[in-house]
Design an enzyme around this catalytic site. Sequence first.
Site, short mmCIF file in Angstrom:
data_model
loop_
_atom_site.label_atom_id
_atom_site.label_comp_id
_atom_site.label_asym_id
_atom_site.label_seq_id
_atom_site.Cartn_x
_atom_site.Cartn_y
_atom_site.Cartn_z
N ARG A 93 7.14 -1.91 4.76
CA ARG A 93 7.20 -0.79 5.11
C ARG A 93 6.54 -0.27 5.98
O ARG A 93 6.90 0.61 7.30
CB ARG A 93 7.97 0.26 3.59
N TYR A 111 8.06 10.29 7.67
CA TYR A 111 9.09 9.39 7.53
C TYR A 111 9.61 9.27 5.97
O TYR A 111 8.81 10.82 5.08
CB TYR A 111 8.24 7.89 7.16
N PHE A 203 0.84 0.62 1.91
CA PHE A 203 -0.02 1.66 3.33
C PHE A 203 -0.36 3.04 3.13
O PHE A 203 -0.86 2.77 3.55
CB PHE A 203 1.32 0.91 4.49
N ASP A 204 0.50 3.33 1.75
CA ASP A 204 0.67 5.14 2.20
C ASP A 204 -0.63 5.09 1.63
O ASP A 204 -1.16 6.12 2.15
CB ASP A 204 1.97 5.44 1.65
N THR A 205 -1.14 4.43 0.79
CA THR A 205 -2.30 5.28 -0.24
C THR A 205 -3.61 4.81 0.64
O THR A 205 -4.28 5.00 0.70
CB THR A 205 -2.16 4.14 -1.46
#
Length: 419
Positions: A93, A111, A203-205
């Site tokens: 992702r 997203y 990735f988000d973190t």
Amino acid sequence: MTATASAARPGRAPVDPAGPQPVLDVVIPVHNEESDLEPCIRRLHAHLARHFAYPYRITIADNASTDATLRVAAGLAAEFPEVAVHHLGEKGRGRALNAVWRASDAAVLAYMDVDLSTDLAALGPLVAPLLSGHSDLAIGSRLARGARVVRGPKREFVSRCYNLILRSTLAAKFSDAQCGFKAIRADVARELLPHVVDTGWFFDTELLVLAQRAGLRIHEVPVDWVDDPDSSVDIVKTAAEDLKGILRVTKATLTGEIPVSRLREQLGRQPIGVDAPGVPPRLVTQLVRFAAIGAGSTLAYLVLFLLLRTVLGAQPANFAALLVTAVGNTALNRRLTFGIRGRAGAGRHQFEGLIVFGLGLALTSGALALLDGSTTPGLVLELTVLVTANLAATVLRFLLLRGWVFNPRRQAASRKERP
């Protein structure tokens, strides 16, 4: 900083909706989602067409699907002019979002997960502060006050534990790192994404931690969220990868591999104007943090002093306890109170901190010597005098650290001298 320079920073000016490029690009990362993809895109397209007033794009980011996902995506792109497809040969992702966001020409990048667990009514509040320039990133939060969530106890427990770990290890101030509902200004993304390494769920973190440390504003939107019982996410594997990511980001920050200071200078929001005449910016915040660190240092000092006193005597125990706590105190104040990160200048700061320590040592040792010379003190009186002397030394330490060791003008001059 001048008004012109401040306005030139990414994320400050409102988005100009004029022009051929879309204002918003919503990315849907998918891997083998041939069943869920079409209803997701139709529902999202209908929502945007009805409620979003500016040009938009929906980008399907196909992550190496082996079923009919890519064919379904191509069919949707042929049907709707606002739908595009981006195919990647590898899974992940984070990899998909990094690639699509960096290639997009939209002003705001978002997203969401293909299951649309988050109610789309939150999309407007998510994007609005980015369009206005009020915020740099926006996240949907299932843990913020006002959120309404339907999910099992296992996922609830894992989610809360993960965010607790982030707060304790990375000092995260955002409440929900992993909700699949986020947006970012494109001008900010261009500066941050080259430094985001993870290609998977972390990735988000990583992006949020980097944004927070760069001094950006993260807007949180409480969401209505219903768990997808058919989710294929491996919780145990994802948790293990996240823990590895936490260790990597911690190491990269401490070693200066991630240029946090430079990003903060480049992107960070400046302190707001001062309301009280004569009160320097951030003074109250610095005093609170310094006091908290000082209280911890004093407690550590007293414990060390009591442990060493019976072995070394009062004066050597005082010296050793002060030296150990002074090094830790300088390091913590450097990072937390005065916001200086990375290795640059750390040696000089510790050296100057030891000079400040020497002055504190002279104050406390002098108090002990005066006490011993005038009477035969008991332990309670000795500790009382030491605590009083330490409080005086603490005030002196703050003034010297703020006005000399970590003086902002010295830091700016030091940065200019670097090649």
